[in-house]
Scaffold this active site. Structure first.
Site, PDB file in Angstrom:
ATOM      1  CG  ASP A  77      19.053 -50.536 -10.733  1.00 39.84           C
ATOM      2  OD1 ASP A  77      17.830 -50.631 -10.544  1.00 39.84           O
ATOM      3  OD2 ASP A  77      19.612 -49.478 -11.084  1.00 39.84           O
ATOM      4  CG  ASP A  95      16.988 -46.546  -9.053  1.00 40.70           C
ATOM      5  OD1 ASP A  95      18.099 -46.794  -9.565  1.00 40.70           O
ATOM      6  OD2 ASP A  95      15.968 -46.335  -9.712  1.00 40.70           O
ATOM      7  CG  ASP A 146      21.203 -49.114 -21.236  1.00 40.34           C
ATOM      8  OD1 ASP A 146      22.137 -49.320 -20.433  1.00 40.34           O
ATOM      9  OD2 ASP A 146      20.205 -48.423 -20.930  1.00 40.34           O
TER      10      ASP A 146
HETATM   11  P1  ATP Z   1      18.828 -44.315 -13.120  1.00 40.55           P
HETATM   12  O1  ATP Z   1      18.288 -45.349 -12.180  1.00 40.55           O
HETATM   13  O2  ATP Z   1      19.731 -43.329 -12.493  1.00 40.55           O
HETATM   14  O3  ATP Z   1      17.791 -43.706 -13.973  1.00 40.55           O
HETATM   15  P2  ATP Z   1      20.078 -46.604 -14.309  1.00 40.55           P
HETATM   16  O4  ATP Z   1      21.215 -46.758 -15.272  1.00 40.55           O
HETATM   17  O5  ATP Z   1      20.256 -47.259 -12.983  1.00 40.55           O
HETATM   18  O6  ATP Z   1      19.780 -45.076 -14.171  1.00 40.55           O
HETATM   19  P3  ATP Z   1      17.709 -48.183 -14.544  1.00 40.55           P
HETATM   20  O7  ATP Z   1      16.521 -47.944 -15.394  1.00 40.55           O
HETATM   21  O8  ATP Z   1      17.574 -48.171 -13.076  1.00 40.55           O
HETATM   22  O9  ATP Z   1      18.805 -47.160 -15.029  1.00 40.55           O
HETATM   23  O10 ATP Z   1      18.281 -49.586 -15.018  1.00 40.55           O
HETATM   24  C1  ATP Z   1      19.370 -50.239 -14.339  1.00 40.55           C
HETATM   25  C2  ATP Z   1      20.329 -50.848 -15.345  1.00 40.55           C
HETATM   26  O11 ATP Z   1      19.645 -51.814 -16.135  1.00 40.55           O
HETATM   27  C3  ATP Z   1      20.899 -49.868 -16.369  1.00 40.55           C
HETATM   28  O12 ATP Z   1      22.028 -49.206 -15.888  1.00 40.55           O
HETATM   29  C4  ATP Z   1      21.242 -50.788 -17.514  1.00 40.55           C
HETATM   30  O13 ATP Z   1      22.443 -51.477 -17.283  1.00 40.55           O
HETATM   31  C5  ATP Z   1      20.114 -51.794 -17.480  1.00 40.55           C
HETATM   32  N1  ATP Z   1      18.995 -51.393 -18.351  1.00 40.55           N
HETATM   33  C6  ATP Z   1      17.873 -50.707 -17.988  1.00 40.55           C
HETATM   34  N2  ATP Z   1      17.052 -50.541 -19.021  1.00 40.55           N
HETATM   35  C7  ATP Z   1      17.647 -51.133 -20.087  1.00 40.55           C
HETATM   36  C8  ATP Z   1      17.281 -51.329 -21.443  1.00 40.55           C
HETATM   37  N3  ATP Z   1      16.131 -50.844 -21.916  1.00 40.55           N
HETATM   38  N4  ATP Z   1      18.134 -52.017 -22.233  1.00 40.55           N
HETATM   39  C9  ATP Z   1      19.287 -52.523 -21.751  1.00 40.55           C
HETATM   40  N5  ATP Z   1      19.685 -52.364 -20.496  1.00 40.55           N
HETATM   41  C10 ATP Z   1      18.893 -51.700 -19.650  1.00 40.55           C
HETATM   42 MG    MG Z   2      18.781 -47.366 -11.486  1.00 43.83          MG
END
Ligand code: ATP
Ligand code: MG
Length: 466
Positions: free
Chosen positions: A84, A82, A165
């Protein structure tokens, strides 16, 4: 041979590197701008909807960055799950810009821009949590244990990077000039295959224990190593997951186990005592040598789920949960037979209630799934009873296919009668009706001729209402 040695040396260097520059303190957060000419992220790899959102924000005078998995996965040559977006526009300002916008979340307020089923998540830059006045409790709140109950303090992009994170998740693609802002040396960690927490790992896990699950998820999905300092607090802090709402853990469990890397993720979660927090009744059966049926079933169902997902097939989470909990269920049923002097059927029913009641306290499995889990379990009791018209009636059941697949999986573990039963049902599905009837007759006992009997009202109680 030469290649082998090269690989060993590369691995050794990777480990050294992983150990030496192990932490990413907040002082290490420095903006490094990678210009468009120096990186491989192109707009062609970003979805049209994400681009629309980025440009609308940018053209309205706001900062607009693609961040997180969108940047990370494109740099790795993978297709992002996805997209963000991060911006300095507040949720209210975002809402004014997009008609198709929903504001969600209390703990972490953000905007969802909806394009049919596609959702672009837009988060306002987070800032530092100063000691807030009590009147700002809806903005920032922290529990005694250091857990962030509200994370709605807004800041600038530099501060936002420190609140992300892992280093590989703190890379920002700027729609204004197509550069990447790398704050925490994420590009280097991506190249070295290291999952490294930004800031002090223990503090960051205490703020949000789900970050432990995320570390394991990214390490498994991206085939990376969790840096020592990022991994080492996990064993001690893993129990903090018990304070996370069961609904959030359920959502996380699907991302962990139903996203194509379930088996690798489970192994990492288990190593760091995290799986044990999500499925305590399952981990009660864990052995040193992975020899219990519970563990073998986990291997079977997670491998087959991964295979299905990776070949584009659909998966039903209920099937996986039914399998994960099956042997804890049968063990509980045996206990109940002795304890409450129940017959096998009643003991299985009661054990099913107890196992699910206890599981949903940890992961809030929605009712639509628990209903299917019960159906699959119940079919395991009914599939051996094939006499008369029963086999035909079972075959017509809505959940027959799931029940049969489940039986087949059990057959691989239990062998003997269960395997024979699975073979029988496999054959039954393949042959025409006359053959089906022969198969049932060969079982002996009961009527084999399948005709729907007219409903028998004889036993209906007389209607005494006046
Ligand atoms: P994917 O969508 O492929 O699972 P992602 O890294 O994009 O991985 P998301 O859950 O979509 O993960 O979150 C987007 C971004 O928001 C992350 O890359 C991170 O930078 C931040 N993020 C998400 N959850 C947390 C958290 N619990 N603590 C700190 N930062 C977070
Ligand atoms: Mg994501």
């Amino acid at each position: 041979m030469g290649w082998n040695i090269f690989n060993q040396v590369a691995n050794f260097c990777r480990k050294l590197l992983n150990n030496s520059s192990d932490t990413c303190s907040t002082e290490d957060i420095k903006l490094k701008v990678i210009t468009r000419a120096e990186h491989s992220v192109s707009r062609a790899q970003i979805s049209d909807n994400a681009l629309k959102v980025l440009y609308r924000l940018h053209n309205s005078g706001y900062d607009a960055f693609l961040v997180g998995g969108g940047v990370r996965d494109i740099l790795l040559g993978k297709e992002p799950k996805d997209f963000d977006v991060a911006t300095n526009a507040t949720p209210e300002q975002i809402r004014k810009l997009f008609r198709n916008c929903r504001l969600i979340g209390r703990r972490f307020r953000l905007a969802h821009i909806l394009f049919g089923r596609d959702v672009i998540e837009v988060a306002t830059f987070r800032g530092h949590h100063a000691d807030e006045e009590p009147s700002k409790k809806n903005v920032s709140a922290q529990s005694k244990e250091g857990m962030l109950l509200r994370d709605n303090v807004y800041g600038n992009v530099d501060e936002d990077a420190q609140r992300r994170d892992f280093t590989i998740n703190a890379m920002y693609y700027n729609i204004a000039d197509y550069s990447i802002h790398d704050y925490a040396n994420g590009i280097q960690d991506l190249k070295n295959g290291v999952i490294r927490m930004i800031g002090d790992p223990e503090t960051r896990y205490r703020e949000d224990p789900v970050r432990m699950l995320r570390a394991a998820r990214f390490a498994a999905k991206l085939d990376m190593t969790i840096s020592n300092s990022t991994a080492s607090p996990m064993l001690e802090l893993s129990t903090l997951l018990q304070d996370i709402p069961a609904a959030r853990l359920f959502e996380e469990s699907l991302k962990l186990l139903q996203a194509g890397d379930g088996i690798a993720t489970y192994q990492l979660l288990r190593k760091h005592n995290l799986f044990q927090q999500l499925f305590p009744q399952v981990s009660d059966q864990f052995t040193e040598d992975n020899s219990s049926n519970t563990e073998k079933m986990l291997d079977l169902v997670l491998n087959s789920t991964d295979r299905r997902i990776n070949s584009g097939k659909r998966v039903n989470p209920a099937f996986m949960f039914a399998a994960i909990l099956w042997y804890p269920l049968t063990i509980k049923a045996e206990e109940l037979m002795k304890e409450l002097n129940l017959n096998y059927y009643d003991a299985m029913m009661e054990a099913g209630n107890r196992i699910l009641d206890s599981q949903v306290k940890h992961l809030a499995i929605p009712r639509r799934f628990t209903a299917t889990i019960r159906d699959i379990w119940q079919l395991q009791l009914r599939l051996p009873r094939r006499n008369g018209k029963r086999a035909f009636a079972l075959f017509e059941q809505q959940k027959f296919r799931a029940g049969f697949d489940f039986l087949e999986m059990r057959g691989k573990l239990e062998l003997g009668q269960t395997k024979e039963l699975a073979l029988w049902w496999n054959e039954f599905q393949k042959v025409e009706t006359p053959e089906k009837q022969k198969m049932v007759s060969a079982l002996g006992g009961g009527r084999s001729n399948y005709k729907r009997r007219k409903p028998n009202f004889r036993n209906k109680k007389p209607d005494n209402r006046t």
